[in-house]
Design a protein around this motif. Structure first.
Motif, mmCIF file in Angstrom:
data_model
loop_
_atom_site.group_PDB
_atom_site.id
_atom_site.type_symbol
_atom_site.label_atom_id
_atom_site.label_comp_id
_atom_site.label_asym_id
_atom_site.label_seq_id
_atom_site.Cartn_x
_atom_site.Cartn_y
_atom_site.Cartn_z
ATOM 1 N N GLU A 73 0.805 -1.223 0.000
ATOM 2 C CA GLU A 73 0.000 0.000 0.000
ATOM 3 C C GLU A 73 0.837 1.272 0.000
ATOM 4 O OE1 GLU A 73 -2.773 -0.278 3.217
ATOM 5 O OE2 GLU A 73 -3.630 -2.142 2.465
ATOM 6 N N GLU A 74 2.092 1.181 0.450
ATOM 7 C CA GLU A 74 2.935 2.368 0.515
ATOM 8 C C GLU A 74 4.244 2.114 -0.220
ATOM 9 O OE1 GLU A 74 2.420 4.840 4.428
ATOM 10 O OE2 GLU A 74 2.836 2.749 4.946
ATOM 11 N N ARG A 75 4.770 3.184 -0.806
ATOM 12 C CA ARG A 75 6.053 3.111 -1.492
ATOM 13 C C ARG A 75 6.897 4.294 -1.030
ATOM 14 N NH1 ARG A 75 4.604 2.696 -7.133
ATOM 15 N NH2 ARG A 75 4.012 0.607 -6.563
ATOM 16 N N GLU A 104 2.833 9.563 -3.242
ATOM 17 C CA GLU A 104 1.394 9.788 -3.313
ATOM 18 C C GLU A 104 1.013 9.945 -4.781
ATOM 19 O OE1 GLU A 104 0.153 13.136 -1.003
ATOM 20 O OE2 GLU A 104 1.130 12.396 0.813
ATOM 21 N N GLU A 105 -0.057 9.269 -5.176
ATOM 22 C CA GLU A 105 -0.563 9.412 -6.545
ATOM 23 C C GLU A 105 -1.517 10.597 -6.591
ATOM 24 O OE1 GLU A 105 0.128 7.790 -9.312
ATOM 25 O OE2 GLU A 105 1.343 6.160 -8.510
ATOM 26 N N PRO A 107 -3.556 13.543 -9.503
ATOM 27 C CA PRO A 107 -3.906 13.716 -10.925
ATOM 28 C C PRO A 107 -2.753 14.298 -11.745
ATOM 29 C CG PRO A 107 -5.681 14.513 -9.519
ATOM 30 C CD PRO A 107 -4.529 14.186 -8.616
ATOM 31 N N GLU A 108 -1.857 15.060 -11.085
ATOM 32 C CA GLU A 108 -0.722 15.669 -11.791
ATOM 33 C C GLU A 108 0.459 14.722 -11.932
ATOM 34 O OE1 GLU A 108 -2.043 17.373 -8.922
ATOM 35 O OE2 GLU A 108 -3.491 18.269 -10.292
ATOM 36 N N GLY A 109 0.424 13.591 -11.255
ATOM 37 C CA GLY A 109 1.537 12.636 -11.319
ATOM 38 C C GLY A 109 1.941 12.155 -9.939
ATOM 39 N N LYS A 110 3.146 11.594 -9.863
ATOM 40 C CA LYS A 110 3.643 11.049 -8.600
ATOM 41 C C LYS A 110 4.232 12.175 -7.758
ATOM 42 C CE LYS A 110 4.611 6.452 -10.400
ATOM 43 N NZ LYS A 110 3.526 5.775 -9.727
ATOM 44 N N LEU A 111 3.728 12.283 -6.528
ATOM 45 C CA LEU A 111 4.186 13.294 -5.586
ATOM 46 C C LEU A 111 4.969 12.588 -4.490
ATOM 47 C CD1 LEU A 111 3.896 16.339 -4.819
ATOM 48 C CD2 LEU A 111 1.982 15.625 -3.391
ATOM 49 N N MET A 112 6.150 13.088 -4.155
ATOM 50 C CA MET A 112 6.982 12.497 -3.101
ATOM 51 C C MET A 112 7.022 13.469 -1.931
ATOM 52 S SD MET A 112 7.586 9.707 -4.543
ATOM 53 C CE MET A 112 8.850 8.776 -3.736
ATOM 54 N N ARG A 113 6.433 13.054 -0.801
ATOM 55 C CA ARG A 113 6.381 13.889 0.398
ATOM 56 C C ARG A 113 7.426 13.435 1.402
ATOM 57 N NH1 ARG A 113 2.435 17.496 0.851
ATOM 58 N NH2 ARG A 113 0.712 16.898 -0.469
ATOM 59 N N TYR A 114 8.250 14.377 1.859
ATOM 60 C CA TYR A 114 9.256 14.068 2.873
ATOM 61 C C TYR A 114 8.557 13.551 4.132
ATOM 62 C CZ TYR A 114 12.702 14.604 6.531
ATOM 63 O OH TYR A 114 13.529 14.356 7.594
ATOM 64 N N THR A 115 9.143 12.540 4.755
ATOM 65 C CA THR A 115 8.620 12.036 6.023
ATOM 66 C C THR A 115 9.763 11.576 6.912
ATOM 67 O OG1 THR A 115 7.070 10.506 7.070
ATOM 68 C CG2 THR A 115 8.283 9.658 5.177
#
Length: 196
Positions: A73-75, A104-105, A107-115
């Motif tokens: 479920e998470e990448r 995070e998927e 509509p604009e594409g793949k979003l990578m959020r710092y965590t």
């Protein structure tokens, strides 16, 4: 990285800003990889001051890894930074920090959020093997010889033999049976857990 959920192979591009994916079913012709561009979000300003990020990014060796949670479920995209030192005419590297981004998927594409919080997960990375992710609660403390796995942690072999706590951003060394484990031509690596 192979994604069981998507039945695709993923390969992060140099710099970790792009991702190539390969469909194993070979439905689309010609059989070319799909290209995805990442957008990065939420990198805290405190990291810039604490690590002097522009200087670290210019002077460090960086390696990117992509891992999927056991549930699929998470990448996560992991950026591993190591600084080089010249000692006795030999270059050695020391891990400086890790940056982890949750995919995070949108509509604009793949979003990578710092965590700095991956919850009950821990990630295993080595220079000589595939990165993988496990639930730390699946491997609890059993006895003094196996203290269990720590949550929210990256275990790594390559630029040290250690683990990195994502919340505190601290590295702790693991004891090796032989001091020469990381020397020479050997490239040690983690073995992913197997159900068989």
């Amino acid at each position: 990285m192979y994604s069981k959920r998507d039945e695709r192979f993923y390969l992060p591009g140099l710099g970790g800003h792009h991702l190539l994916s390969y469909d194993l079913k070979f439905v689309k012709k010609p059989y070319k990889p799909e290209f995805h561009e990442f957008q990065f979000r939420d990198i805290p300003q405190s990291l810039a001051y604490e690590y002097d990020l522009p200087e670290l990014f210019c002077s460090s060796s960086r390696t990117e890894y992509l891992v999927e949670s056991p549930s699929g479920e998470e990448r996560f995209l992991i950026k591993w930074y190591a600084d080089s030192n010249l000692v006795s005419k030999k270059v050695s590297y020391e891990t400086q920090m890790f940056m982890v981004f949750r995919e995070e998927e949108t509509p604009e594409g793949k979003l990578m959020r710092y965590t700095d919080d991956i919850g009950d997960l821990c990630i295993f990375i080595s220079k000589g093997g595939e990165a993988f992710c496990v639930q730390s609660s699946s491997f609890p403390f059993t006895n003094e010889s196996f203290p269990g796995l720590l949550t929210n942690t990256i275990y790594f072999i390559g630029f040290g033999f250690s683990f990195y706590d994502l919340a505190s951003k601290t590295t702790s060394s693991l004891q090796t049976p032989e001091e020469s484990l990381l020397d020479g031509n050997a490239i040690p690596h983690w073995f992913p857990p197997s159900s068989s």
